[in-house]
Design an enzyme around this catalytic site. Structure first.
Site, PDB file in Angstrom:
ATOM      1  N   GLU A  91      10.680  18.881   3.313  1.00 31.19           N
ATOM      2  CA  GLU A  91       9.448  19.202   2.592  1.00 31.19           C
ATOM      3  C   GLU A  91       9.719  20.309   1.569  1.00 31.19           C
ATOM      4  O   GLU A  91      10.578  21.174   1.769  1.00 31.19           O
ATOM      5  CB  GLU A  91       8.358  19.649   3.555  1.00 31.19           C
ATOM      6  CG  GLU A  91       8.606  20.983   4.229  1.00 31.19           C
ATOM      7  CD  GLU A  91       7.400  21.476   5.020  1.00 31.19           C
ATOM      8  OE1 GLU A  91       6.298  21.575   4.443  1.00 31.19           O
ATOM      9  OE2 GLU A  91       7.585  21.771   6.221  1.00 31.19           O
ATOM     10  N   TRP A  92       8.994  20.273   0.484  1.00 27.27           N
ATOM     11  CA  TRP A  92       9.059  21.335  -0.518  1.00 27.27           C
ATOM     12  C   TRP A  92       8.173  22.474  -0.056  1.00 27.27           C
ATOM     13  O   TRP A  92       6.989  22.285   0.251  1.00 27.27           O
ATOM     14  CB  TRP A  92       8.588  20.808  -1.871  1.00 27.27           C
ATOM     15  CG  TRP A  92       8.550  21.858  -2.940  1.00 27.27           C
ATOM     16  CD1 TRP A  92       7.454  22.533  -3.387  1.00 27.27           C
ATOM     17  CD2 TRP A  92       9.662  22.345  -3.690  1.00 27.27           C
ATOM     18  NE1 TRP A  92       7.804  23.411  -4.375  1.00 27.27           N
ATOM     19  CE2 TRP A  92       9.162  23.322  -4.589  1.00 27.27           C
ATOM     20  CE3 TRP A  92      11.032  22.051  -3.706  1.00 27.27           C
ATOM     21  CZ2 TRP A  92       9.976  24.011  -5.473  1.00 27.27           C
ATOM     22  CZ3 TRP A  92      11.843  22.734  -4.601  1.00 27.27           C
ATOM     23  CH2 TRP A  92      11.319  23.702  -5.469  1.00 27.27           C
ATOM     24  N   ASP A 194      22.892  32.615  10.156  1.00 29.75           N
ATOM     25  CA  ASP A 194      23.343  32.869   8.782  1.00 29.75           C
ATOM     26  C   ASP A 194      22.191  33.475   7.989  1.00 29.75           C
ATOM     27  O   ASP A 194      21.830  33.006   6.916  1.00 29.75           O
ATOM     28  CB  ASP A 194      23.821  31.565   8.141  1.00 29.75           C
ATOM     29  CG  ASP A 194      24.588  31.785   6.835  1.00 29.75           C
ATOM     30  OD1 ASP A 194      24.917  32.954   6.525  1.00 29.75           O
ATOM     31  OD2 ASP A 194      24.847  30.809   6.116  1.00 29.75           O
TER      32      ASP A 194
END
Length: 287
Positions: A91-92, A194
């Site tokens: 999804e954006w 990360d």
């Protein structure tokens, strides 16, 4: 590229009309695209020569973080690790930062860290950047961090010729004495793995999202130490974290040893520009 994106969208179940494809800047590993169809907006990553299970492991890490019900992650619609056609369809996520976004980020990361696994490490070999990161599950955090994290980077440095002479001697000496500083009796928290400043973004309503995990279970202070290596986190972030989950009094003593892993990764990936930082930590602990 248009054809590959159409294939990816079909796998995601979107058969509506394709309206916009825009190549995005940033990121040194993958090609990234903003894609809009008649139905919704997407973020699609593409890798021309992805290692085996590269995107599958990223998606697995996102799902494990989602299952903690602590911090938001993008929804994954589809992925492929097919050679020369590897992609990830998500999804954006877009939003404007709110006054409390940084505080929320710290609070949400602390909540994620309060989710505890059964052992340290991870079931799958993963990646840190482009470097393979071998894993195993281990009852001892000290043994896992020494053998699977620091020793792995030592061996890579020896193989490449960047870990030689005094640096290698100090690193080997440090590994022998690591139990003086690194605890063995910590809980195996869910960790992003990360969490540099580029791996979170702001979503709707100012809500923080994390992206691009290299997931593991381990000492939460390992994660916090990395947030201080390259910056990108405000005092509100740390305030939000500590209000929910105060740090151990021993954090300052062990922090450089946890930062050492990520500096070794950068030394092995990018070269001697990170050598001085590695050497300073080694000298601090073993002279």
């Amino acid at each position: 590229m248009n054809q590959l994106i159409k294939q990816a969208l079909q796998q995601a179940g979107d058969h509506s009309g394709l309206q916009t494809i825009r190549c995005l800047a940033g990121g040194s590993i993958n090609e990234s695209y903003y894609v809009e169809t008649e139905s919704r907006q997407y973020f699609i990553k593409y890798h021309t020569d992805a290692p085996d299970r590269f995107f599958a492991l990223e998606a697995k890490g996102l799902e494990l973080i989602r299952e903690t019900h602590s911090i938001s992650v993008p929804h994954v619609f589809a992925l492929s690790d097919e050679k020369h056609r590897a992609y990830l369809v998500m999804e954006w996520v877009e939003g404007a930062p709110a006054a409390d976004t940084d505080w929320k980020l710290g609070d949400r990361i602390a909540a994620m860290h309060q989710t505890i696994g059964e052992q340290h490490g991870f079931t799958d070999d993963t990646f840190i950047g482009t470097l393979p990161q071998p894993n195993r599950l281990c009852s001892s955090w000290l043994a896992y961090y020494r053998d699977k994290r620091l020793n792995r980077q030592l061996q890579l440095g020896i193989d490449s010729g960047i870990m030689t002479g005094k640096r290698r001697e100090r690193m080997e000496k440090l590994l022998e004495k690591l139990d003086k500083w690194v605890p063995d009796d910590v809980a195996p928290s869910y960790l992003h793995g990360d969490l540099w400043g580029g791996n979170w973004l702001t979503g709707p309503g100012g809500e923080p999202y994390v992206i691009d995990p290299s997931f593991l279970y381990g000492d939460r202070h390992f994660e916090l130490a990395f947030t201080e290596v390259f910056g990108g986190y405000s005092s509100d972030f740390y305030r939000g974290y500590e209000e929910r989950f105060p740090l151990s009094p021993a954090y300052d003593d062990v922090k450089p040893l946890y930062q050492l892993y990520y500096l070794l990764v950068h030394l092995n990936m990018f070269g001697e520009a990170y050598g001085r930082s590695v050497d300073m930590i080694l000298k601090r602990y073993v002279g």
